[in-house]
Design a protein around this motif. Sequence first.
Motif, PDB file in Angstrom:
ATOM      1  N   LYS A  74       0.835  -1.210   0.000  1.00  0.00           N
ATOM      2  CA  LYS A  74       0.000   0.000   0.000  1.00  0.00           C
ATOM      3  C   LYS A  74       0.866   1.255   0.000  1.00  0.00           C
ATOM      4  O   LYS A  74       0.611   2.209  -0.752  1.00  0.00           O
ATOM      5  CB  LYS A  74      -0.922  -0.026   1.230  1.00  0.00           C
ATOM      6  N   VAL A 232      -8.672  -1.539  -1.027  1.00  0.00           N
ATOM      7  CA  VAL A 232      -8.203  -0.949  -2.288  1.00  0.00           C
ATOM      8  C   VAL A 232      -9.277  -1.040  -3.367  1.00  0.00           C
ATOM      9  O   VAL A 232      -9.599  -0.045  -4.035  1.00  0.00           O
ATOM     10  CB  VAL A 232      -6.896  -1.633  -2.763  1.00  0.00           C
ATOM     11  N   ASP A 352      -2.563   2.299  -6.892  1.00  0.00           N
ATOM     12  CA  ASP A 352      -3.469   1.338  -6.260  1.00  0.00           C
ATOM     13  C   ASP A 352      -3.514   0.020  -7.048  1.00  0.00           C
ATOM     14  O   ASP A 352      -3.589  -1.070  -6.468  1.00  0.00           O
ATOM     15  CB  ASP A 352      -4.866   1.938  -6.161  1.00  0.00           C
TER      16      ASP A 352
END
Length: 657
Positions: A74, A232, A352
């Motif tokens: 992340k 996400v 992402d």
Amino acid sequence: MSESTGKKATAERMPGPPPGRGPRFGPSMPAEKAMNFLPSAKKLLRRLAPHRLGLAAVLVLGVLSVGFSVLGPKLLGQGTNLIFEGVISAKLPASLTQDQVIEGLRARGDNSQADLLSGMHLTPGVGVDLHALGLVLLGVLALYVFSSLLAWLQAYVLNEVVQGTMYRLRQDVEEKINRLPLGYYDKMQRGELLSRVTNDIDNVAQSLQQTFSQMVTSLLTVVGVLVMMLLVSPILTVVAAVTIPLTIVITAQVAKRSQKMFVAQWKHTGELNADIEENYTGHALVKVFGRQRETNAVFDAKNDQLYKASFGAQFVSGIIQPSMMFVGNLIYVAIAVIGGMFVASGSMRLGDVQAFLQYSRQFTQPLTQLGSMANLVQSGIASAERVFDLLEAKEQSADLVPAQSPGPGAGKLVFEDVSFSYSPEVPLIERVSLVAEPGHTIAIVGHTGAGKTTLVNLIMRFYELDSGRITLDGTDIANMTRDDLRRRMGMVLQDTWLFGGTIRENIAYGRPSATEEEIIDAATATYVDRFVRSLPDGYDTVLADEAENVSAGERQLITIARAFLAAPSVLILDEATSSVDTRTEVLVQQAMAVLRSDRTSFVIAHRLSTIRDADLILVMDAGRIVEQGSHAELLAAGGAYFELYNAQFALPVDEGI
């Protein structure tokens, strides 16, 4: 310690369970029962229960390690966004805002470009924020360092848990072996038993060590990564989650086929070890009878069985990992395509998607690992079941509490209507009664298999009586502890049993507290001192494997010295002088006369010349005492003893003379 030569003392008896020793050319052991996976796995997990705190620490450390690890992608995705969006921002006019740039693109009809920029966080005219990027990279580095340190600490704690569990398991096996009845060893090949105690326990330890930490980490990783993927992109998470049912189906199908193969693998390992151990121990006998070819054929057959079972188990279980890698690659491609479409539409940022691709790898990798661990788990559980089968074997009856102990006495032994059989269908010793007075020598003779050795095994409580009782100085031996009973017994077998160590240690084996002077006195009385003095290291001579650095007769003399030093109340001699030369036999017989004075002696004899002076001679046939009396009385009676004696000493008549 390693014993020297020979067979069990129970070799000479009526039909019963055959001893598992010596070179064998017959059929192998019966096949193991089918594997009960879940019950055995539960038993193994219960073995870990005493280490609850350690297991809790492993779990907590695993959660923290995985938690730090799953945050990494992340943050790396955030770093990718900073770089990519910084590069795009630097190319845009500084006088415009992001919304103005997007409106201008739409006004020109470039909607796809506008959709792409709408999903980004842009600052036109400003390049990559190196300070923010540096902080992100330092954060990622810190996460992975902490994750690695915690994983190392987890492995250390787990090693303590697993090795502690195996330490107790080996202790339990050792204690169990001491509580098993002699009949268990009669039915179990020695190499098979050794394989369970060594190979199988080591395999259980290895399986736990390799799979437990990885399994915990993999499961936690799957959960942690699944949570991050949902944060996400829930849609891409659904695509990745297809891996889970596929993993379960593939693993279940493969495990169902490979489990039987792993059971067979360890069964054949035990059989091969038993065959190797037996033929190595009896290699001289194999060569004498020219059975190398047959022995090699048996070995080749067992080796081939082990090869096929091992190959099949490893091959079938090995299908799991490449199958899961194939599924994982398909999912990876699907996520990359769908994620690229989301980026193009502006519904996801590039970082992402990159993070999600990393998560998809992190998600499928532990699932693949869990699938590939199935072979190790199955192998470990197969070995664990064999060990548990040993631990759950029926034990000899427990000693009475409180137990009785004879008072001061010289070893008066009384049989009162004693009956015993190895199998209820085959009667052996029936309603035997006799009295052995202190200082008397009781000789037991008879054909091979008459039950002579069985009779003395009952005295030692190697087997329990079916009916009747045996008393020692007025106390029923069934009411004594076995240790107390056997401390009062001394035994010298026809086959020598010596252990790895010095001659001094072997003589003192029956009484470790003996002084040097007592050891030498016992050795002198039994004519051991005579040949020990000629050895370079004397009493410090270390007996080699099978004690082959001393002769068979010298090995027998050492066992006699051992019994002499123990000074028991009851002495049992099972053809104890059969391995010594005639001159030494005369000397040993004289020493035995001193040893037998003031104590009860049982002598099992094949050479009748050695028991002429016995106070009482018992003639056994098919487990019954058919005659008893002195040498002269039995000869005069002209019965079974007379026939045995004539068979040994009557000279053949030459009809031509």
